[in-house]
Design a protein around this motif. Structure first.
Motif, PDB file in Angstrom:
ATOM      1  N   ARG A  21     -13.776 -18.833  -1.391  1.00 33.98           N
ATOM      2  CA  ARG A  21     -15.151 -19.136  -0.985  1.00 33.98           C
ATOM      3  C   ARG A  21     -15.621 -20.447  -1.613  1.00 33.98           C
ATOM      4  NH1 ARG A  21     -20.591 -15.316  -1.710  1.00 33.98           N
ATOM      5  NH2 ARG A  21     -22.084 -16.926  -1.132  1.00 33.98           N
ATOM      6  N   GLN A  22     -15.291 -20.670  -2.878  1.00 36.07           N
ATOM      7  CA  GLN A  22     -15.683 -21.917  -3.534  1.00 36.07           C
ATOM      8  C   GLN A  22     -15.053 -23.121  -2.846  1.00 36.07           C
ATOM      9  OE1 GLN A  22     -15.571 -21.924  -7.959  1.00 36.07           O
ATOM     10  NE2 GLN A  22     -15.186 -19.733  -7.764  1.00 36.07           N
ATOM     11  N   LEU A  23     -13.788 -23.000  -2.457  1.00 28.56           N
ATOM     12  CA  LEU A  23     -13.141 -24.086  -1.728  1.00 28.56           C
ATOM     13  C   LEU A  23     -13.856 -24.339  -0.405  1.00 28.56           C
ATOM     14  CD1 LEU A  23      -9.304 -23.440  -2.228  1.00 28.56           C
ATOM     15  CD2 LEU A  23     -10.704 -25.235  -3.283  1.00 28.56           C
ATOM     16  N   ALA A  24     -14.232 -23.250   0.279  1.00 30.86           N
ATOM     17  CA  ALA A  24     -14.947 -23.381   1.553  1.00 30.86           C
ATOM     18  C   ALA A  24     -16.247 -24.151   1.360  1.00 30.86           C
ATOM     19  CB  ALA A  24     -15.227 -22.002   2.145  1.00 30.86           C
ATOM     20  N   THR A 117      -6.230 -22.703   0.818  1.00 32.42           N
ATOM     21  CA  THR A 117      -5.869 -21.409   0.245  1.00 32.42           C
ATOM     22  C   THR A 117      -6.037 -21.391  -1.265  1.00 32.42           C
ATOM     23  OG1 THR A 117      -4.170 -19.668   0.235  1.00 32.42           O
ATOM     24  CG2 THR A 117      -3.408 -21.904  -0.139  1.00 32.42           C
ATOM     25  N   SER A 118      -6.035 -20.184  -1.807  1.00 35.87           N
ATOM     26  CA  SER A 118      -6.073 -19.960  -3.249  1.00 35.87           C
ATOM     27  C   SER A 118      -5.079 -18.859  -3.574  1.00 35.87           C
ATOM     28  CB  SER A 118      -7.481 -19.545  -3.690  1.00 35.87           C
ATOM     29  OG  SER A 118      -7.505 -19.235  -5.060  1.00 35.87           O
ATOM     30  N   THR A 119      -4.421 -18.978  -4.732  1.00 38.26           N
ATOM     31  CA  THR A 119      -3.429 -17.978  -5.101  1.00 38.26           C
ATOM     32  C   THR A 119      -3.506 -17.653  -6.585  1.00 38.26           C
ATOM     33  OG1 THR A 119      -1.075 -17.418  -4.957  1.00 38.26           O
ATOM     34  CG2 THR A 119      -1.599 -19.658  -5.567  1.00 38.26           C
ATOM     35  N   GLY A 120      -3.030 -16.461  -6.941  1.00 43.84           N
ATOM     36  CA  GLY A 120      -3.113 -16.001  -8.313  1.00 43.84           C
ATOM     37  C   GLY A 120      -2.009 -16.515  -9.211  1.00 43.84           C
ATOM     38  N   SER A 121      -0.946 -17.073  -8.645  1.00 43.37           N
ATOM     39  CA  SER A 121       0.145 -17.609  -9.453  1.00 43.37           C
ATOM     40  C   SER A 121       0.503 -18.998  -8.968  1.00 43.37           C
ATOM     41  CB  SER A 121       1.376 -16.694  -9.385  1.00 43.37           C
ATOM     42  OG  SER A 121       1.827 -16.558  -8.050  1.00 43.37           O
ATOM     43  N   MET A 122       1.045 -19.801  -9.855  1.00 45.70           N
ATOM     44  CA  MET A 122       1.348 -21.187  -9.528  1.00 45.70           C
ATOM     45  C   MET A 122       2.300 -21.300  -8.344  1.00 45.70           C
ATOM     46  SD  MET A 122       0.763 -24.364 -10.209  1.00 45.70           S
ATOM     47  CE  MET A 122       0.207 -24.586 -11.893  1.00 45.70           C
ATOM     48  N   HIS A 123       3.249 -20.392  -8.258  1.00 44.39           N
ATOM     49  CA  HIS A 123       4.236 -20.440  -7.173  1.00 44.39           C
ATOM     50  C   HIS A 123       4.085 -19.214  -6.275  1.00 44.39           C
ATOM     51  CE1 HIS A 123       5.958 -23.805  -9.306  1.00 44.39           C
ATOM     52  NE2 HIS A 123       6.018 -23.066 -10.396  1.00 44.39           N
ATOM     53  N   GLN A 158      -2.382 -30.817 -11.542  1.00 45.57           N
ATOM     54  CA  GLN A 158      -1.492 -29.925 -12.287  1.00 45.57           C
ATOM     55  C   GLN A 158      -1.683 -28.481 -11.854  1.00 45.57           C
ATOM     56  OE1 GLN A 158       0.835 -31.097 -14.682  1.00 45.57           O
ATOM     57  NE2 GLN A 158       0.196 -33.013 -13.713  1.00 45.57           N
ATOM     58  N   THR A 159      -2.545 -28.263 -10.872  1.00 43.65           N
ATOM     59  CA  THR A 159      -2.823 -26.895 -10.412  1.00 43.65           C
ATOM     60  C   THR A 159      -2.572 -26.802  -8.915  1.00 43.65           C
ATOM     61  OG1 THR A 159      -5.176 -27.479 -10.251  1.00 43.65           O
ATOM     62  CG2 THR A 159      -4.457 -26.385 -12.264  1.00 43.65           C
ATOM     63  N   GLY A 160      -3.612 -26.946  -8.096  1.00 42.09           N
ATOM     64  CA  GLY A 160      -3.442 -26.832  -6.657  1.00 42.09           C
ATOM     65  C   GLY A 160      -3.536 -28.178  -5.976  1.00 42.09           C
ATOM     66  N   GLY A 161      -3.075 -28.219  -4.740  1.00 35.58           N
ATOM     67  CA  GLY A 161      -3.129 -29.452  -3.972  1.00 35.58           C
ATOM     68  C   GLY A 161      -1.887 -29.569  -3.109  1.00 35.58           C
ATOM     69  N   SER A 162      -2.059 -29.963  -1.855  1.00 36.44           N
ATOM     70  CA  SER A 162      -0.935 -30.024  -0.932  1.00 36.44           C
ATOM     71  C   SER A 162      -1.286 -30.942   0.226  1.00 36.44           C
ATOM     72  CB  SER A 162      -0.629 -28.612  -0.395  1.00 36.44           C
ATOM     73  OG  SER A 162       0.134 -28.668   0.779  1.00 36.44           O
ATOM     74  N   PRO A 163      -0.310 -31.666   0.777  1.00 35.12           N
ATOM     75  CA  PRO A 163      -0.596 -32.482   1.956  1.00 35.12           C
ATOM     76  C   PRO A 163      -0.917 -31.636   3.185  1.00 35.12           C
ATOM     77  CG  PRO A 163       1.749 -32.505   1.477  1.00 35.12           C
ATOM     78  CD  PRO A 163       1.083 -31.837   0.321  1.00 35.12           C
ATOM     79  N   TYR A 164      -0.601 -30.339   3.141  1.00 39.89           N
ATOM     80  CA  TYR A 164      -0.927 -29.448   4.256  1.00 39.89           C
ATOM     81  C   TYR A 164      -2.383 -28.980   4.216  1.00 39.89           C
ATOM     82  CZ  TYR A 164       4.162 -29.178   3.993  1.00 39.89           C
ATOM     83  OH  TYR A 164       5.498 -29.491   3.907  1.00 39.89           O
ATOM     84  N   GLY A 165      -3.009 -29.123   3.058  1.00 35.03           N
ATOM     85  CA  GLY A 165      -4.382 -28.683   2.867  1.00 35.03           C
ATOM     86  C   GLY A 165      -4.607 -28.371   1.403  1.00 35.03           C
ATOM     87  N   VAL A 166      -5.865 -28.369   0.986  1.00 30.65           N
ATOM     88  CA  VAL A 166      -6.172 -28.149  -0.420  1.00 30.65           C
ATOM     89  C   VAL A 166      -5.830 -26.715  -0.829  1.00 30.65           C
ATOM     90  CG1 VAL A 166      -8.593 -27.505  -0.021  1.00 30.65           C
ATOM     91  CG2 VAL A 166      -7.915 -28.489  -2.222  1.00 30.65           C
ATOM     92  N   ALA A 186     -10.772 -30.972  -1.943  1.00 28.06           N
ATOM     93  CA  ALA A 186     -11.510 -30.136  -0.983  1.00 28.06           C
ATOM     94  C   ALA A 186     -12.596 -30.945  -0.289  1.00 28.06           C
ATOM     95  CB  ALA A 186     -12.114 -28.926  -1.690  1.00 28.06           C
ATOM     96  N   ILE A 187     -13.336 -31.725  -1.053  1.00 25.84           N
ATOM     97  CA  ILE A 187     -14.389 -32.556  -0.472  1.00 25.84           C
ATOM     98  C   ILE A 187     -13.785 -33.601   0.461  1.00 25.84           C
ATOM     99  CG2 ILE A 187     -16.179 -34.266  -1.018  1.00 25.84           C
ATOM    100  CD1 ILE A 187     -16.725 -32.637  -3.593  1.00 25.84           C
ATOM    101  N   ALA A 188     -12.683 -34.217   0.036  1.00 22.31           N
ATOM    102  CA  ALA A 188     -12.016 -35.221   0.865  1.00 22.31           C
ATOM    103  C   ALA A 188     -11.501 -34.600   2.158  1.00 22.31           C
ATOM    104  CB  ALA A 188     -10.867 -35.858   0.085  1.00 22.31           C
TER     105      ALA A 188
END
Length: 201
Positions: A21-24, A117-123, A158-166, A186-188
């Motif tokens: 929700r925060q990302l949204a 997306t958001s996930t509970g583990s790095m991978h 060092q946490t989240g981020g992807s060329p497919y989407g935040v 996310a803003i970008a």
């Protein structure tokens, strides 16, 4: 496709612990920064394993549930879900599975879309979850908008981020806050989606 130039970008998300929700909301902030664009935030109800259990028609808090007319009225779409074993959550999948009428009418064809997306583990399957959401959007004929590496945060996060989407790494208890890099991405993403949507509309 029915052309709509009102500049409404639909942001649909499902969230259990609040991170998606925060990302949204951050994506909506990016959308709103573009003149002529406005964000319409919507969520989807949970899916229960108990057949008798249903969600109320109106959420207890937060934005209202998405309706199919929201898809028809928007000029662009941002879709977000937490990861569930490398896939989107069942609540989001259930909603998308029931968009056959919009597929038949071509209501989304030619409109730009992005995912988050958001996930509970790095991978925990961040990128595969994004890809799982992209597939039905491509069947709808949508134009997929990602995050280019011209956003320097993609190289520095060092946490989240992807060329497919935040993406966001929330930890298993959901306690990790949105990082500075994730916030900027996310803003970008919202800004880029809105700019492209207005050009296509």
């Amino acid at each position: 496709m029915t052309k709509n130039i009102n500049g409404t970008i639909l942001v649909i998300y499902y969230s259990r612990n609040g991170a998606t929700r925060q990302l949204a909301e951050l994506i909506a902030e990016g959308i709103e920064s573009v003149p002529g664009a406005s964000a319409r935030i919507r969520t989807v109800p949970s899916v229960s394993a108990t057949s008798e259990a249903t969600e109320p028609e109106i959420p207890a808090s937060g934005p209202p549930y998405v309706e199919h007319k929201d898809l028809e009225e928007c000029v662009g779409l941002a879709l977000g879900s937490p990861t569930r074993f490398g896939n989107m959550a069942s609540a989001m999948k259930y909603f998308l599975d029931n968009t056959t009428s919009q597929w038949l009418s071509g209501a989304l064809a030619g409109k730009p879309a992005s995912v988050f997306t958001s996930t509970g583990s790095m991978h925990g399957g961040q990128e595969s979850t994004l890809l799982s959401m992209i597939i039905p959007l491509m069947h709808h004929g949508m134009v997929i908008v990602g995050l280019p590496y011209s956003n320097p945060e993609l190289m520095n996060t060092q946490t989240g981020g992807s060329p497919y989407g935040v993406t966001h790494y929330a930890k298993t208890d959901g306690s990790a806050p949105i990082s500075t890099e994730e916030k900027k991405l996310a803003i970008a993403q919202g800004k880029r989606l809105a700019e492209i949507a207005l050009k296509l509309a």
